[in-house]
Design an enzyme around this catalytic site. Structure first.
Site, PDB file in Angstrom:
ATOM      1  N   MET A  28      34.388  -0.835  13.013  1.00  0.00           N
ATOM      2  CA  MET A  28      35.661  -1.483  13.322  1.00  0.00           C
ATOM      3  C   MET A  28      35.374  -2.710  14.174  1.00  0.00           C
ATOM      4  O   MET A  28      34.712  -2.609  15.221  1.00  0.00           O
ATOM      5  CB  MET A  28      36.599  -0.511  14.056  1.00  0.00           C
ATOM      6  CG  MET A  28      37.118   0.615  13.179  1.00  0.00           C
ATOM      7  SD  MET A  28      38.228   1.754  14.069  1.00  0.00           S
ATOM      8  CE  MET A  28      37.012   2.752  14.960  1.00  0.00           C
ATOM      9  N   CYS A 118      36.792  -3.607   2.566  1.00  0.00           N
ATOM     10  CA  CYS A 118      37.629  -4.434   3.423  1.00  0.00           C
ATOM     11  C   CYS A 118      38.798  -5.030   2.622  1.00  0.00           C
ATOM     12  O   CYS A 118      38.578  -5.706   1.612  1.00  0.00           O
ATOM     13  CB  CYS A 118      36.806  -5.553   4.047  1.00  0.00           C
ATOM     14  SG  CYS A 118      37.773  -6.628   5.145  1.00  0.00           S
ATOM     15  N   ARG A 244      40.412   4.734  12.614  1.00  0.00           N
ATOM     16  CA  ARG A 244      41.461   4.565  13.622  1.00  0.00           C
ATOM     17  C   ARG A 244      41.749   5.829  14.429  1.00  0.00           C
ATOM     18  O   ARG A 244      42.248   5.743  15.552  1.00  0.00           O
ATOM     19  CB  ARG A 244      42.738   4.075  12.946  1.00  0.00           C
ATOM     20  CG  ARG A 244      42.622   2.691  12.323  1.00  0.00           C
ATOM     21  CD  ARG A 244      43.884   2.335  11.540  1.00  0.00           C
ATOM     22  NE  ARG A 244      44.066   3.205  10.386  1.00  0.00           N
ATOM     23  CZ  ARG A 244      45.245   3.449   9.812  1.00  0.00           C
ATOM     24  NH1 ARG A 244      46.339   2.904  10.308  1.00  0.00           N
ATOM     25  NH2 ARG A 244      45.318   4.243   8.751  1.00  0.00           N
TER      26      ARG A 244
END
Length: 384
Positions: A28, A118, A244
């Site tokens: 990230m 991505c 996340r």
């Protein structure tokens, strides 16, 4: 916190590398730097991948990229993992050679991952990231170049379901990756046009498991350790990739280690315990970047650490402007202790977005077998 879901999950095998538990930290941008990787490793085990490294920048020995790719002493001992972004087979091959032969990271990596997932417009509009697997010959050539250059270092691939519902690529990508010698493939359960919206679809992960013989890693909406267990149970995937879900919660890796070992315990730290982890994070950032830069970098993590806790807006604002470790310690000491807010468990963390059409180069969808690298798609800087 305890869980009733506690089946053991086998270690992940990537060529000569054993990953136990079968958990990988997703790269990230601006997050998975040495400080955060160290913090996560202190709570659990698995593979901890650095921020995305651009092959062009690495080959050109960009100073910032060379700094980003340096392994910590702990990583040199336990295994360093690198994700590469590239669109030209020759450049990707040369970058992998540098990692393996020249040890530009300060150690030989234990694992190299290739980014084909991505969805960011600045990447896809040039044909990179999750747009690239549509060009299956070019995709094949990139994977082939990386695997050959890596030799005994396992190479894996990360991708999405496809560009959109009408341009699905993951099954072809899985077959090609397997044929070219990739050790595993990670599938994020969204298409590129979904970005990070809605709910991840795990059904394609299960289909990919049925299609290929190499390990498949599941990615998408793993917010808790029990989500990881459900993902493995529903799809048969060999492990999970965490993005996340660990923002402001590095102890998630301890929960995952317990869950994959068949243990029911889960962490529910009090605010005082969370504050101690947050301070440790800022310390690690300061050790690597200097105190001012480290504390400035830490600011973006404040909201994630405090998510769901009852903390006054004045303290939150002050924490988001912190410039020294002493200032941070003083502010954290002002916060009264309280139990972990159960209401935020299982909920999304980090960036969210609305679906939108994928920006692609003109004519990109016309010929799936065009082997030419997309013009101007090479990124000059690393990190995403």
């Amino acid at each position: 916190m305890t869980s009733t879901l506690a089946p053991a999950v086998a270690p992940l095998r990537l060529g000569p590398l054993t990953v136990d538990p079968a958990v990988v930290l997703a790269p990230m941008a601006g997050i998975t730097n040495p400080a955060f990787r160290t913090l996560c490793r202190e709570f659990g085990a698995g593979l901890y991948v650095c921020e995305m490294i651009t092959t062009r920048a690495l080959v050109e020995r960009n100073e910032r990229t060379l700094r980003m790719i340096r392994a910590t002493p702990e990583e040199a001992a336990a295994g360093f993992s690198v994700q590469l972004y590239g669109v030209d087979p020759a450049t990707v091959g040369r970058a992998v050679e540098m990692l393996v032969d020249e040890e530009v990271a300060g150690t030989r990596p234990a694992h190299v991952d290739l980014n084909f997932g991505c969805p960011v417009p600045k990447v896809t509009r040039k044909g990179g990231g999750s747009a690239l697997p549509w060009r299956r010959v070019l995709f094949r050539d990139i994977v082939r170049a990386a695997v050959r250059a890596a030799r005994d270092v396992p190479v894996t691939v990360k991708t999405r379901i496809g560009i959109d519902a009408d341009h699905v690529t993951y099954l072809d990508a899985g077959r090609i990756a397997q044929d070219e010698g990739a050790a595993a493939i990670t599938l994020h359960g969204r298409t590129a046009d979904q970005l990070y919206s809605g709910t991840a679809d795990w059904a394609p992960i299960a289909r990919l498991v049925e299609t290929v013989d190499i390990p498949v890693l599941g990615n998408g909406d793993v917010w808790e350790a029990d989500d990881a267990l459900r993902l493995v149970a529903r799809t048969g995937c060999a492990g999970v990739v965490i993005g996340r879900g660990c923002l402001g919660r590095p102890w998630l890796f301890g929960d995952l280690a317990a869950a994959f070992a068949g243990e029911p315990r889960r962490a529910l730290p009090t605010l005082r315990e969370v504050a101690a982890v947050a301070y440790r994070h800022a310390q690690l950032l300061s050790e690597g970047q200097g105190e001012l830069h480290g504390c400035t970098d830490f600011r973006k993590h404040v909201a994630w650490y405090l998510k769901g806790f009852s903390v006054g807006s004045d303290v939150r604002r002050a924490l988001a402007m912190v410039s020294s470790l002493d200032e941070l310690a003083g502010l954290l000491d002002r916060i009264e202790d309280q139990p972990y807010p159960a209401a935020v468990l299982g909920g999304p963390r980090g960036r969210t977005s609305s679906p939108r059409p994928v920006a692609l180069p003109e004519g990109w969808l016309a010929d799936r077998d065009d082997p030419r690298p997309p013009a101007g798609a090479e990124l000059e800087t690393s990190g995403g």
